[in-house]
Enzyme design. Structure first.
Site, mmCIF file in Angstrom:
data_model
loop_
_atom_site.group_PDB
_atom_site.id
_atom_site.type_symbol
_atom_site.label_atom_id
_atom_site.label_comp_id
_atom_site.label_asym_id
_atom_site.label_seq_id
_atom_site.Cartn_x
_atom_site.Cartn_y
_atom_site.Cartn_z
ATOM 1 N N CYS A 176 0.933 -1.481 0.265
ATOM 2 C CA CYS A 176 -0.232 -0.006 -0.478
ATOM 3 C C CYS A 176 0.663 1.589 0.225
ATOM 4 O O CYS A 176 0.163 2.919 -0.447
ATOM 5 C CB CYS A 176 -1.156 -0.017 1.440
ATOM 6 S SG CYS A 176 -1.635 -1.471 1.665
ATOM 7 N N HIS A 314 -3.325 7.972 5.830
ATOM 8 C CA HIS A 314 -4.049 6.416 4.878
ATOM 9 C C HIS A 314 -4.793 6.269 5.209
ATOM 10 O O HIS A 314 -5.645 5.744 4.886
ATOM 11 C CB HIS A 314 -2.497 5.847 5.789
ATOM 12 C CG HIS A 314 -2.828 4.194 5.137
ATOM 13 N ND1 HIS A 314 -2.165 4.147 3.747
ATOM 14 C CD2 HIS A 314 -2.812 3.576 5.422
ATOM 15 C CE1 HIS A 314 -2.523 2.679 3.539
ATOM 16 N NE2 HIS A 314 -2.681 1.942 4.336
ATOM 17 N N HIS A 351 -9.833 1.091 -1.127
ATOM 18 C CA HIS A 351 -8.399 1.369 -0.572
ATOM 19 C C HIS A 351 -7.502 0.640 -1.484
ATOM 20 O O HIS A 351 -7.973 -0.308 -2.153
ATOM 21 C CB HIS A 351 -8.299 -0.005 0.648
ATOM 22 C CG HIS A 351 -6.996 0.562 1.556
ATOM 23 N ND1 HIS A 351 -5.393 0.970 0.338
ATOM 24 C CD2 HIS A 351 -6.162 0.086 2.107
ATOM 25 C CE1 HIS A 351 -4.725 0.568 0.809
ATOM 26 N NE2 HIS A 351 -4.419 0.106 2.422
#
Lengths: 423, 236
Positions: A176, A314, A351
């Site tokens: 990520c 995030h 996400h």
């Protein structure tokens, strides 16, 4: 010292194809998460995603998009069956065109953050006898770009070939954090004089049986199949929502951009990476490694916490990530904690995994372009364990000169990037 | 295991960087077989079975097995490394990039110690089929391994000075010995992401054990990109 600036941006997100749609969606405080349409999920435990609104990413879809003419007749040899390849091509084409890309910039490098290989189980069926997969029965021969699974460098290689670029192509596989690290890497190459123009960003899609199934087995997604399932920093948050897409940038040296009259969208002013060195399945609870990434990125950018106008977190919507990140942000800001707004856009688009950092940097351009800070979609009650100034679901007007974006990867890789208003 | 060999008690692990070239996913094929066994009906993937028994047949952390960066992350977690880091997909080129970024992290002052290298396994059946097809018909011997260099800004205990040449490299390097990957160490087989790093270690061995002064490592990736690293004996 060379100054890296963003001169082009492209985005393919759940809001649609094109950065303007992302910008418009965030300005409106909209949510693009919904039921999955690109695969049959009737028997799947996960039924929602921040899915790019296209069922089949095939040659016809790519050809129908507003691409440079040179691409239109191109056959992609089956590579578009992996959605992230198609998204990368479209986002890169948009960024390149936005920056006024031409043959004169063919020396550009490509630095791309890419997600894990998309597996095509159907390719293995002819080799499967009910007990074993007999790989030795696969004939040695020239094959399409993708067979069994997507080579991780396929999106970067195809973008490079399609645009006729001659610079290096480098592929970050940092989960990520990959998209953010790719942009940071591009800025670093510019700053130290190793490149003058870099096409960079991230691309990913886990909206496929293996991707969705694997995430579900990890227990990371919210168990609620509802559009408001992802609620970063909310007291009732219970997991992430899978997203997909790609964001690409053209980053180039300031004087190079000025000489050719290119527009500047932002200055990539600072960046840093750290490792939690803690656990595979959880972030370091005290957020200390994430804190160090933010501090080092701000130091490099010569931005103080008082100068910081916004943090794009995030903010995955998982219990562990949001609390650890909020702890780190609170420690970073100290007495300024109430003065620096924080939000996460993952409630709006999901996400995006390896593309998340790049997409969130694209979102960080919105404050500079429109004077608007994106909200935290689906937030109702801020968790007291997250003692930071989290914005609610609605965007907020603000005039900011410096923003920070965090990306924290599975496995403990942390990346922070600071953007400043274009010089 | 390769990482552990470059550790010692003096290393400040909280600041030590780690940059690796890594290969394709090497998830267990046992998991894939279990998933297929639970999901295939009459030779076809069955959506209902895949979404229920198929997923349950896999280990809960199967996705983590597949993530390419976990080569780096497991090492960092096991050894407590917390400095700057990045993993690059590599079939040669990415490993050189890992070294380039490691050297830059030192020059940039982000850390005073950094580890750079590569790790890969071409013995994984899916990877091997991909390589065999990509390199068809000149198929090399599949192999696996890992190699790491520890780099430091401190000259204390240094074995060699390392420098990276212009990329891409063309011409004849100035060196006592040129190690080519692939080529010089083909006896080890096709090491993919580990290949260039193994070449650097061979070069170091030639300097430390065999008295060579200056050894160049010329690496060529699967897409014909070339890179050059030169190791030179430090002054006694």
């Amino acid at each position: 010292m060379n100054v890296p600036v963003i001169t082009g941006v492209g985005a393919v997100s759940a809001f649609g194809v094109g950065f303007p749609l992302l910008r418009e969606g965030l300005r409106a405080g909209a949510c693009a998460v919904g039921g999955i349409r690109s695969m049959d999920v009737i028997h799947f435990p996960l039924k929602i995603a921040g899915e790019v609104p296209v069922v089949h990413t095939d040659d016809a879809w790519v050809a129908s998009s507003k691409l440079p003419p040179v691409w239109r007749s191109r056959a992609w040899d089956g590579a578009l069956r992996d959605r992230k390849v198609a998204f990368a091509l479209l986002a890169a084409a948009e960024a390149w065109r936005h920056a006024g890309g031409s043959a004169e910039l063919a020396h550009a490098c490509v630095v791309m953050g890419v997600g894990l290989e998309c597996a095509f189980l159907e390719d293995a069926l002819p080799l499967y006898d009910g007990t074993h997969v007999h790989w030795e029965r696969e004939p040695a021969a020239d094959i399409p770009v993708i067979r069994f699974r997507t080579p991780p460098d396929a999106p970067a290689r195809m973008v490079r070939e399609a645009l006729g670029l001659t610079g290096r192509h480098l592929v970050h596989v940092d989960a990520c954090a990959a998209g953010a690290l790719a942009v940071a890497h591009a800025a670093s190459l510019i700053q130290r004089g190793a490149a003058r123009v870099v096409l960079c960003g991230g691309t990913d899609s886990m909206v496929n049986p293996f991707g969705l199934g694997g995430m579900w087995r990890l227990g990371a997604p919210s168990p609620r199949n509802a559009a408001d399932a992802c609620r970063p920093f909310d007291l009732q948050r219970d997991g992430l929502v899978v997203g997909e897409g790609s964001a690409m940038f053209v980053v180039e040296e300031l004087s190079h951009a000025r000489a050719r009259g290119a527009p500047f969208l932002a200055h990539v002013a600072g960046w840093a990476s750290t490792q939690d060195g803690y656990r595979v399945t959880a972030p370091r609870p005290d957020g200390s490694a994430a804190l160090r990434a933010m501090q080092e990125a701000l130091e490099r950018a010569h931005v103080t916490r008082e100068d910081l106008g916004y943090i794009n977190a995030h903010g995955t919507g998982t219990r562990l990530n949001d609390e650890a990140e909020a702890t780190a942000i609170a420690a970073l800001l100290g007495r300024s904690v109430d003065n620096v707004p924080v939000s996460s856009i993952k409630g709006a688009i999901g996400h995006l995994m390896a593309a998340a950092g790049a997409m969130e940097l694209a979102a960080c351009l919105v404050p500079f372009l429109d004077g608007v800070l994106p909200g935290t979609t689906n937030l109702k009650t801020v968790d007291p364990a997250c003692p930071i100034h989290v914005l609610g679901p609605q965007p907020v007007r603000a005039d900011v000169d410096a923003v920070l974006s965090n990306s924290f990867g599975f496995g403990g890789q942390n990346a922070s990037v600071v953007l400043r208003r274009a010089p | 295991m390769a990482l552990a060999q470059v550790m010692d008690a003096q290393l400040d692990r909280s600041r030590c960087g780690l940059f690796l070239g890594v290969g394709a996913s090497a998830g267990s094929l046992t998991e894939l077989t279990a998933l297929l066994k639970a999901s295939v009906v009459d030779g076809e993937l069955n959506g209902e079975r895949l979404g229920t028994q198929g997923l349950q047949a896999c280990h809960p952390l199967f996705t983590f097995q597949l993530m390419n960066n976990f080569t780096l992350c497991h090492g960092a977690i096991a050894l407590g490394l917390q400095g700057p880091n990045a993993a690059f997909f590599s079939r040669g080129e990415g490993t050189w990039c890992a070294l380039e970024e490691a050297v830059y992290a030192l020059e940039d002052g982000r850390c005073s110690d950094v580890i750079a290298g590569g790790a890969d396994s071409a013995l994984h059946a899916a990877t091997w089929v991909e390589l065999r097809n990509a390199l068809h018909p000149s198929v090399p011997v599949p192999s696996e391994g890992a190699a790491m260099l520890r780099l430091s800004t401190s000259p204390k205990g240094a074995l060699a000075h390392i420098s990276l040449m212009q990329h891409p490299w063309e011409g004849t390097p100035d060196a006592d010995v040129v190690v080519q990957t692939p080529g010089s160490i083909d006896a080890l087989g096709q090491l993919q992401a580990a290949g260039p790093a193994m070449g650097w270690c061979v070069a170091l061995d030639l300097i430390v054990q065999h008295g060579k002064r200056r050894v160049a490592v010329l690496s060529t990736g699967v897409h014909e990109e070339t890179s050059l690293v030169v190791l030179e004996r430090t002054s006694p």
